[in-house]
Motif scaffolding. Structure first.
Motif, PDB file in Angstrom:
ATOM      1  N   ASP A   1       0.816  -1.217   0.000  1.00  0.00           N
ATOM      2  CA  ASP A   1       0.000   0.000   0.000  1.00  0.00           C
ATOM      3  C   ASP A   1       0.850   1.268   0.000  1.00  0.00           C
ATOM      4  OD1 ASP A   1      -2.384  -1.410   0.062  1.00  0.00           O
ATOM      5  OD2 ASP A   1      -2.791  -1.020   2.188  1.00  0.00           O
ATOM      6  N   CYS A   2       2.015   1.204   0.622  1.00  0.00           N
ATOM      7  CA  CYS A   2       2.732   2.437   0.945  1.00  0.00           C
ATOM      8  C   CYS A   2       4.118   2.571   0.332  1.00  0.00           C
ATOM      9  CB  CYS A   2       2.863   2.561   2.464  1.00  0.00           C
ATOM     10  SG  CYS A   2       1.266   2.654   3.325  1.00  0.00           S
ATOM     11  N   ALA A   3       4.620   1.552  -0.360  1.00  0.00           N
ATOM     12  CA  ALA A   3       5.983   1.604  -0.908  1.00  0.00           C
ATOM     13  C   ALA A   3       5.967   1.267  -2.390  1.00  0.00           C
ATOM     14  CB  ALA A   3       6.897   0.632  -0.163  1.00  0.00           C
ATOM     15  N   GLY A   4       6.844   1.954  -3.142  1.00  0.00           N
ATOM     16  CA  GLY A   4       6.944   1.699  -4.569  1.00  0.00           C
ATOM     17  C   GLY A   4       8.199   0.971  -4.970  1.00  0.00           C
ATOM     18  N   SER A   5       9.063   0.677  -3.998  1.00  0.00           N
ATOM     19  CA  SER A   5      10.324  -0.008  -4.285  1.00  0.00           C
ATOM     20  C   SER A   5      10.773  -0.742  -3.036  1.00  0.00           C
ATOM     21  CB  SER A   5      11.406   0.988  -4.707  1.00  0.00           C
ATOM     22  OG  SER A   5      11.750   1.839  -3.622  1.00  0.00           O
ATOM     23  N   VAL A   6      11.775  -1.604  -3.183  1.00  0.00           N
ATOM     24  CA  VAL A   6      12.328  -2.299  -2.029  1.00  0.00           C
ATOM     25  C   VAL A   6      12.907  -1.302  -1.034  1.00  0.00           C
ATOM     26  CG1 VAL A   6      14.160  -3.873  -1.268  1.00  0.00           C
ATOM     27  CG2 VAL A   6      12.746  -4.467  -3.242  1.00  0.00           C
TER      28      VAL A   6
ATOM     29  N   ALA B   1      10.183   0.264   0.938  1.00  0.00           N
ATOM     30  CA  ALA B   1       9.590  -0.692   1.867  1.00  0.00           C
ATOM     31  C   ALA B   1      10.477  -0.880   3.097  1.00  0.00           C
ATOM     32  CB  ALA B   1       9.354  -2.028   1.167  1.00  0.00           C
ATOM     33  N   LEU B   2      11.783  -0.940   2.883  1.00  0.00           N
ATOM     34  CA  LEU B   2      12.698  -1.099   4.014  1.00  0.00           C
ATOM     35  C   LEU B   2      12.667   0.124   4.922  1.00  0.00           C
ATOM     36  CD1 LEU B   2      15.766  -2.811   2.291  1.00  0.00           C
ATOM     37  CD2 LEU B   2      13.941  -3.882   3.626  1.00  0.00           C
TER      38      LEU B   2
ATOM     39  N   GLY C   1      12.662  -9.876  18.397  1.00  0.00           N
ATOM     40  CA  GLY C   1      12.342  -8.457  18.402  1.00  0.00           C
ATOM     41  C   GLY C   1      13.237  -7.589  17.553  1.00  0.00           C
ATOM     42  N   GLU C   2      14.180  -8.181  16.822  1.00  0.00           N
ATOM     43  CA  GLU C   2      15.129  -7.414  16.017  1.00  0.00           C
ATOM     44  C   GLU C   2      14.956  -7.739  14.536  1.00  0.00           C
ATOM     45  OE1 GLU C   2      17.165  -5.124  17.211  1.00  0.00           O
ATOM     46  OE2 GLU C   2      16.605  -5.512  19.302  1.00  0.00           O
ATOM     47  N   TRP C   3      15.015  -6.704  13.698  1.00  0.00           N
ATOM     48  CA  TRP C   3      14.942  -6.912  12.257  1.00  0.00           C
ATOM     49  C   TRP C   3      16.242  -7.529  11.740  1.00  0.00           C
ATOM     50  CZ3 TRP C   3      10.307  -6.803  10.457  1.00  0.00           C
ATOM     51  CH2 TRP C   3       9.362  -5.862  10.888  1.00  0.00           C
ATOM     52  N   GLN C   4      16.114  -8.544  10.936  1.00  0.00           N
ATOM     53  CA  GLN C   4      17.234  -9.141  10.221  1.00  0.00           C
ATOM     54  C   GLN C   4      16.945  -8.962   8.735  1.00  0.00           C
ATOM     55  OE1 GLN C   4      19.783 -10.458  12.015  1.00  0.00           O
ATOM     56  NE2 GLN C   4      18.680 -10.129  13.948  1.00  0.00           N
TER      57      GLN C   4
ATOM     58  N   GLY D   1      10.643  -3.798  -9.650  1.00  0.00           N
ATOM     59  CA  GLY D   1      10.835  -3.857 -11.088  1.00  0.00           C
ATOM     60  C   GLY D   1      12.258  -3.608 -11.535  1.00  0.00           C
ATOM     61  N   PHE D   2      13.106  -3.105 -10.643  1.00  0.00           N
ATOM     62  CA  PHE D   2      14.520  -2.906 -10.953  1.00  0.00           C
ATOM     63  C   PHE D   2      15.350  -4.161 -10.666  1.00  0.00           C
ATOM     64  CE2 PHE D   2      12.775   1.262  -9.755  1.00  0.00           C
ATOM     65  CZ  PHE D   2      13.016   1.962 -10.931  1.00  0.00           C
ATOM     66  N   GLY D   3      14.713  -5.178 -10.086  1.00  0.00           N
ATOM     67  CA  GLY D   3      15.419  -6.404  -9.746  1.00  0.00           C
ATOM     68  C   GLY D   3      16.018  -6.407  -8.355  1.00  0.00           C
ATOM     69  N   ASP D   4      15.770  -5.343  -7.588  1.00  0.00           N
ATOM     70  CA  ASP D   4      16.256  -5.299  -6.214  1.00  0.00           C
ATOM     71  C   ASP D   4      15.476  -6.314  -5.380  1.00  0.00           C
ATOM     72  OD1 ASP D   4      17.739  -4.543  -4.046  1.00  0.00           O
ATOM     73  OD2 ASP D   4      16.725  -2.626  -3.726  1.00  0.00           O
ATOM     74  N   SER D   5      16.080  -6.784  -4.295  1.00  0.00           N
ATOM     75  CA  SER D   5      15.481  -7.846  -3.488  1.00  0.00           C
ATOM     76  C   SER D   5      15.824  -7.638  -2.023  1.00  0.00           C
ATOM     77  CB  SER D   5      15.995  -9.212  -3.947  1.00  0.00           C
ATOM     78  OG  SER D   5      15.539 -10.254  -3.111  1.00  0.00           O
ATOM     79  N   ALA D   6      14.948  -8.130  -1.150  1.00  0.00           N
ATOM     80  CA  ALA D   6      15.231  -8.129   0.284  1.00  0.00           C
ATOM     81  C   ALA D   6      14.486  -9.279   0.949  1.00  0.00           C
ATOM     82  CB  ALA D   6      14.830  -6.808   0.928  1.00  0.00           C
ATOM     83  N   ILE D   7      15.153  -9.901   1.895  1.00  0.00           N
ATOM     84  CA  ILE D   7      14.551 -10.894   2.775  1.00  0.00           C
ATOM     85  C   ILE D   7      14.498 -10.265   4.160  1.00  0.00           C
ATOM     86  CG2 ILE D   7      14.676 -13.236   3.687  1.00  0.00           C
ATOM     87  CD1 ILE D   7      14.501 -13.074   0.593  1.00  0.00           C
ATOM     88  N   ILE D   8      13.315 -10.257   4.775  1.00  0.00           N
ATOM     89  CA  ILE D   8      13.130  -9.579   6.060  1.00  0.00           C
ATOM     90  C   ILE D   8      12.625 -10.582   7.089  1.00  0.00           C
ATOM     91  CG2 ILE D   8      12.067  -7.629   7.249  1.00  0.00           C
ATOM     92  CD1 ILE D   8      11.349  -6.501   4.479  1.00  0.00           C
TER      93      ILE D   8
END
Length: 332
Positions: free
Chosen positions: A115-120, A123-124, A163-166, A151-158
């Protein structure tokens, strides 16, 4: 219990395949959300689960998603070309509730990002705006991690552990399954590659002893191997077919034993392909021979437009089903 495969090197389109592996139907519904929807991250299927300081927002982007139990989003793509996928992870743990931070029930996690992000990257940046709150769905604790790509091919695993973001951020993070946590999956993959080299398998060949079971480590390594061998495709259609073949290879057949417990099998319920370049969303039910897809650009996504939905279980559905969606109340 689910596999995600990103193909961002084919020169035709940025594509992602995923399987939904689960012991029962998640009641998937293809749903199109327009811009301008007001959301309450403290609600779960109409029930308040975050009473103190829930995350509230209004959607900036329209999206095409697959819902889970009518209570959240499991998978989807938005009009900016960001895609998100929610997969199971035993180790997920947001930690004790901190009411000073806006709470987001975990089944709406990826819907918030779509809803709120247009890219990785965008979103991060949102990760600091909320605290995840674990909820239960049909007797299962919704302990999950998320894969993102754009769409640029960027990626993230979250992942959120203790309690900590990895966060693993970069184009090379293309494969994801479930347990163990992602850093350990990468270590096990490197260990497997080194073992094969010691056995004389420096190059791919048909005698290479590839892991073939349905556990998350085997699926991760098998998906990594076959996706790395995908040939250059003639066009976008062939690219989708090629990635779908690898996604099917990482699927769990009916009856394949997983582990003891409440359910002994977690077969693949459905597969999706996100075409982030063409804004197409493909879905294939494991119980149907038909491949469906919808074109996001065919929908009215302006504020005030209706929410549109389609139950994919109708065996008569095949091909482009964009015109078969009908208006419906917003499920959340």
């Amino acid at each position: 219990m689910c596999t995600r495969i990103l193909w961002n090197t084919n020169g035709r389109a940025v594509l992602t395949g995923r399987t939904m592996d689960w012991p029962e139907s998640t009641e998937p519904v293809l749903t199109v959300f327009p811009q301008g929807l007001k959301r309450d991250g403290g609600k779960l299927a109409g029930t308040t689960v975050v009473a103190d300081n829930p995350l509230l927002w209004t959607s900036d982007y329209g999206s095409l998603v697959t819902t889970v139990y009518g209570a959240g989003t499991a998978d989807g793509i938005n009009e900016a070309g960001l895609a998100a996928h929610m997969l199971y992870l035993d180790d997920s743990d947001p930690g004790p509730r901190d009411a000073d931070r806006p709470g987001l029930q975990i089944a709406l996690w990826i819907q918030y990002l779509l809803d709120c992000a247009g890219s990785v990257d965008e979103a991060l940046d949102l990760l600091g705006t909320f605290q995840l709150v674990t909820v239960g769905l049909r007797g299962f604790a919704a302990t999950v991690h998320v894969a993102l790509e754009d769409g640029f091919g960027d990626s993230a695993i979250i992942e959120c552990i203790a309690g900590e973001w990895q966060v693993h951020h970069g184009r090379t993070y293309t494969i994801m399954t479930n347990a163990p946590a992602y850093a350990e999956q990468l270590r096990l993959l490197e260990e497997q590659v080194n073992t094969l080299r010691e056995l004389g398998h420096d190059e791919p060949d048909s005698e290479l002893p590839l892991p073939g079971n349905v556990n998350p480590v085997d699926r991760f390594q098998r998906a990594a191997y076959f996706s790395s061998l995908l040939p250059e495709a003639a066009d976008a259609q062939q690219s989708v077919a090629a990635l779908l073949a690898v996604t099917r290879n990482a699927s769990v057949p009916f009856g394949a034993p997983y582990r003891s417990g409440r359910f002994a099998t977690y077969n693949t319920e459905y597969r999706t392909i996100c075409d982030l370049t063409g804004k197409r969303y493909f879905l294939e039910l494991a119980t149907s021979p038909n491949l469906l897809w919808a074109e996001l650009d065919h929908f009215d996504l302006a504020p005030g437009a209706p929410v549109m939905a389609l139950n994919p279980s109708d065996p008569a559905l095949v091909g482009d089903v964009s015109a078969a969606f009908t208006p419906c109340p917003a499920p959340f």
